[in-house]
Design a protein around this motif. Structure first.
Motif, PDB file in Angstrom:
ATOM      1  N   LEU A 120       0.819  -1.210   0.000  1.00  0.00           N
ATOM      2  CA  LEU A 120       0.000   0.000   0.000  1.00  0.00           C
ATOM      3  C   LEU A 120       0.854   1.262   0.000  1.00  0.00           C
ATOM      4  N   ALA A 121       2.087   1.150   0.439  1.00  0.00           N
ATOM      5  CA  ALA A 121       3.040   2.265   0.355  1.00  0.00           C
ATOM      6  C   ALA A 121       4.400   1.688  -0.008  1.00  0.00           C
ATOM      7  N   GLU A 122       5.090   2.359  -0.925  1.00  0.00           N
ATOM      8  CA  GLU A 122       6.401   1.892  -1.366  1.00  0.00           C
ATOM      9  C   GLU A 122       7.333   3.086  -1.541  1.00  0.00           C
ATOM     10  N   ALA A 123       8.543   2.928  -1.073  1.00  0.00           N
ATOM     11  CA  ALA A 123       9.610   3.878  -1.351  1.00  0.00           C
ATOM     12  C   ALA A 123      10.635   3.172  -2.229  1.00  0.00           C
ATOM     13  N   ARG A 138       2.930  -3.341   3.705  1.00  0.00           N
ATOM     14  CA  ARG A 138       2.003  -4.260   3.075  1.00  0.00           C
ATOM     15  C   ARG A 138       0.743  -4.475   3.913  1.00  0.00           C
ATOM     16  N   ALA A 139      -0.349  -4.690   3.219  1.00  0.00           N
ATOM     17  CA  ALA A 139      -1.621  -4.948   3.883  1.00  0.00           C
ATOM     18  C   ALA A 139      -1.498  -6.184   4.777  1.00  0.00           C
ATOM     19  N   GLY A 140      -1.987  -6.046   6.004  1.00  0.00           N
ATOM     20  CA  GLY A 140      -1.969  -7.167   6.932  1.00  0.00           C
ATOM     21  C   GLY A 140      -0.764  -7.227   7.833  1.00  0.00           C
ATOM     22  N   GLU A 141       0.078  -6.186   7.826  1.00  0.00           N
ATOM     23  CA  GLU A 141       1.252  -6.236   8.694  1.00  0.00           C
ATOM     24  C   GLU A 141       1.499  -4.899   9.375  1.00  0.00           C
ATOM     25  N   VAL A 142       2.187  -4.981  10.516  1.00  0.00           N
ATOM     26  CA  VAL A 142       2.675  -3.810  11.236  1.00  0.00           C
ATOM     27  C   VAL A 142       4.165  -3.680  10.953  1.00  0.00           C
ATOM     28  N   LEU A 143       4.547  -2.534  10.407  1.00  0.00           N
ATOM     29  CA  LEU A 143       5.951  -2.241  10.124  1.00  0.00           C
ATOM     30  C   LEU A 143       6.406  -1.158  11.092  1.00  0.00           C
ATOM     31  N   ALA A 144       7.400  -1.469  11.914  1.00  0.00           N
ATOM     32  CA  ALA A 144       7.948  -0.498  12.862  1.00  0.00           C
ATOM     33  C   ALA A 144       9.194   0.144  12.271  1.00  0.00           C
ATOM     34  N   LEU A 145       9.251   1.472  12.340  1.00  0.00           N
ATOM     35  CA  LEU A 145      10.459   2.216  11.978  1.00  0.00           C
ATOM     36  C   LEU A 145      11.177   2.567  13.270  1.00  0.00           C
ATOM     37  N   ASP A 196      -8.373  12.094  -2.896  1.00  0.00           N
ATOM     38  CA  ASP A 196      -8.169  10.668  -3.139  1.00  0.00           C
ATOM     39  C   ASP A 196      -7.119  10.094  -2.199  1.00  0.00           C
ATOM     40  N   LEU A 197      -6.060  10.882  -1.944  1.00  0.00           N
ATOM     41  CA  LEU A 197      -5.016  10.427  -1.043  1.00  0.00           C
ATOM     42  C   LEU A 197      -5.570  10.218   0.363  1.00  0.00           C
ATOM     43  N   ALA A 198      -6.470  11.096   0.791  1.00  0.00           N
ATOM     44  CA  ALA A 198      -7.041  11.000   2.137  1.00  0.00           C
ATOM     45  C   ALA A 198      -7.918   9.769   2.310  1.00  0.00           C
ATOM     46  N   LEU A 199      -8.399   9.193   1.220  1.00  0.00           N
ATOM     47  CA  LEU A 199      -9.159   7.951   1.306  1.00  0.00           C
ATOM     48  C   LEU A 199      -8.251   6.739   1.455  1.00  0.00           C
ATOM     49  N   ARG A 200      -6.966   6.928   1.172  1.00  0.00           N
ATOM     50  CA  ARG A 200      -6.042   5.800   1.133  1.00  0.00           C
ATOM     51  C   ARG A 200      -5.057   5.768   2.281  1.00  0.00           C
ATOM     52  N   ARG A 201      -4.765   6.913   2.860  1.00  0.00           N
ATOM     53  CA  ARG A 201      -3.816   6.895   3.978  1.00  0.00           C
ATOM     54  C   ARG A 201      -4.242   7.907   5.017  1.00  0.00           C
ATOM     55  N   SER A 202      -4.039   7.551   6.264  1.00  0.00           N
ATOM     56  CA  SER A 202      -4.279   8.469   7.378  1.00  0.00           C
ATOM     57  C   SER A 202      -2.962   8.640   8.121  1.00  0.00           C
ATOM     58  N   VAL A 203      -2.772   9.829   8.698  1.00  0.00           N
ATOM     59  CA  VAL A 203      -1.474  10.194   9.276  1.00  0.00           C
ATOM     60  C   VAL A 203      -1.659  10.721  10.689  1.00  0.00           C
ATOM     61  N   LEU A 204      -0.885  10.179  11.606  1.00  0.00           N
ATOM     62  CA  LEU A 204      -0.831  10.690  12.969  1.00  0.00           C
ATOM     63  C   LEU A 204       0.519  11.363  13.171  1.00  0.00           C
ATOM     64  N   PRO A 205       0.562  12.700  13.263  1.00  0.00           N
ATOM     65  CA  PRO A 205       1.844  13.379  13.485  1.00  0.00           C
ATOM     66  C   PRO A 205       2.301  13.226  14.940  1.00  0.00           C
ATOM     67  N   ARG A 265     -10.615   5.513   8.709  1.00  0.00           N
ATOM     68  CA  ARG A 265     -10.759   4.182   8.110  1.00  0.00           C
ATOM     69  C   ARG A 265     -10.086   4.071   6.745  1.00  0.00           C
ATOM     70  N   ALA A 266      -8.907   4.649   6.649  1.00  0.00           N
ATOM     71  CA  ALA A 266      -8.080   4.455   5.466  1.00  0.00           C
ATOM     72  C   ALA A 266      -7.317   3.137   5.632  1.00  0.00           C
ATOM     73  N   PRO A 267      -6.989   2.461   4.535  1.00  0.00           N
ATOM     74  CA  PRO A 267      -6.318   1.163   4.650  1.00  0.00           C
ATOM     75  C   PRO A 267      -4.836   1.242   4.991  1.00  0.00           C
ATOM     76  N   LEU A 268      -4.252   2.452   4.944  1.00  0.00           N
ATOM     77  CA  LEU A 268      -2.845   2.651   5.295  1.00  0.00           C
ATOM     78  C   LEU A 268      -2.769   3.643   6.437  1.00  0.00           C
ATOM     79  N   LEU A 269      -2.217   3.206   7.579  1.00  0.00           N
ATOM     80  CA  LEU A 269      -2.083   4.063   8.754  1.00  0.00           C
ATOM     81  C   LEU A 269      -0.615   4.371   8.967  1.00  0.00           C
TER      82      LEU A 269
END
Length: 289
Positions: A22-25, A46-53, A93-102, A174-178
Motif C-alpha cells: 500500500l506504500a512503497e519507497a 504491506r496490507a496485513g502487517e505492522v511495520l515499525a520504523l 483521493d489520497l485522504a481515502l487511502r492513507r491516514s497520518v498521525l503526526p 478508516r483508510a487502509p494505510l495508517l
C-alpha cells in the motif's frame, strides 16, 4: 478494484488483498535544506502487517514517514501509494487511502473532542460511506477509551489524552494505510500497550500500519517487520527476531546492548549493557566501531 463516485470523480479504494504493497519507497532520497536526510531508501508497507520504523534520534524515521504520507517531497526516487506515484493522487483521493498521525496534536480553537475525531470522516463526504460517520466516530473513541470526555474541549486535555484523541481521529478515517509517528510517546504503560494492540488489530483486519517507535520492546512484541534506520539509510529490514541483533543495535545506537529472548514468549528483549564504573568508556568505543 476501486469504486468511482461522480462527485469530484473520486475513486474509493476496495479492501486490499493480504500482502498488497500500500506504500512503497523506491530509491528514495529526501533533502531538508542542504542536508540529505534520507539516502536510497527501498521499503514497502504491506496490507496485513505492522511495520515499525526504529533507530536513534536523527536517523530519519519521521522524515521517512512524512515522505510515505506525501507530506514531504522526494529529491529523487519515488513514493507510491496504492500502486501509483503519490503525485498522481489528488489530496481528496489520497485522504481515502492513507491516514497520518503526526508527533504532536495541536489545534488553535477549543473544539470538543467529538468534533476533533469527526474530522477524520471528512474524506468520505459525498460518498455512500458517509452514512457510517457516527458509527465510525463512536467506535474509534471507544477503542482508544476517550468516549467519556467527548464533550470536553480538546485544549483542556492532558498530553496523553490528546494523543489518544488524535489516534481516534486517524482510526475514524478508516483508510487502509495508517502512518503513525511516535503514537506512544506521551502515554503511560497501559495505553502504550493499548495503542500497539490496536495496531495489531488493524493489521489483522487487513490494513497496513507503519509506526515510528523508540521502544524496541514494543516493536519486538507487536511488529511483523522492523526497519532499523541509521544515518538516513536502512541498516536492516525484517522480522524483529532476525534484525534485533546485539552487534547491529549496539553500532546503530552507539550504546552497548544485549538481545535476550523473553522467557515466556521468546520475543527479543533489548537490554542496555550497564557497565561497572571505570569500564563504560571502553564499551561505548566498541559500540561505535
Amino acid at each position: 478494484m476501486s469504486r468511482l463516485f461522480a462527485r469530484g470523480r473520486r475513486t474509493v479504494p476496495a479492501r486490499p488483498a493480504p500482502g498488497t504493497a500500500l506504500a512503497e519507497a523506491v530509491d528514495l532520497h529526501v533533502r531538508l535544506g542542504q542536508r540529505e536526510v534520507l539516502a536510497g531508501i527501498d521499503l514497502s508497507a504491506r496490507a496485513g502487517e505492522v511495520l515499525a520504523l526504529v533507530g536513534p534520534n536523527g536517523a530519519g524515521k519521521s522524515t521517512l514517514l512524512a515522505a510515505l504520507a506525501a507530506d514531504l517531497p522526494a529529491a529523487s526516487g519515488e513514493v507510491r501509494i496504492d500502486g501509483r506515484p503519490v503525485g498522481d493522487w489528488s489530496a481528496p483521493d489520497l485522504a481515502l487511502r492513507r491516514s497520518v498521525l503526526p508527533q504532536a496534536a495541536a489545534l488553535s480553537f477549543p473544539f470538543p473532542v467529538g468534533d476533533v475525531v469527526r474530522m477524520g470522516r471528512a474524506p468520505w463526504a459525498g460518498t455512500p460511506f458517509a452514512e457510517a460517520d457516527e458509527e465510525a466516530v463512536a467506535a474509534a473513541m471507544a477503542v482508544v477509551e476517550v468516549g467519556e470526555f467527548a464533550a470536553r474541549p480538546f485544549s483542556a486535555l492532558s498530553g496523553g489524552e490528546r494523543a489518544r484523541v488524535a489516534l481516534a481521529r486517524v482510526l475514524a478515517q478508516r483508510a487502509p494505510l495508517l502512518l503513525l509517528d511516535e503514537p506512544t510517546a506521551a502515554l503511560d504503560l497501559r495505553h502504550q500497550e493499548l495503542v500497539l494492540r490496536i495496531c495489531r488489530e488493524r493489521a489483522r483486519a487487513g490494513d497496513a500500519v507503519v509506526v515510528v517507535l523508540h521502544d524496541l520492546g514494543l516493536a519486538a512484541a507487536y511488529a511483523d517487520r522492523a526497519a532499523v534506520l541509521h544515518d538516513g539509510r536502512i541498516a536492516a529490514d525484517g522480522p524483529p527476531a532476525e534484525v534485533f541483533e546485539d552487534a547491529l543495535l549496539s553500532r546503530v545506537y552507539r550504546q552497548p546492548v544485549e538481545v535476550l529472548p523473553h522467557p515466556r514468549t521468546g520475543a527479543p528483549l533489548v537490554v542496555p549493557v550497564r557497565a561497572v564504573e571505570g569500564s563504560y568508556d571502553g564499551l561505548v568505543s566498541q559500540a561505535g566501531t
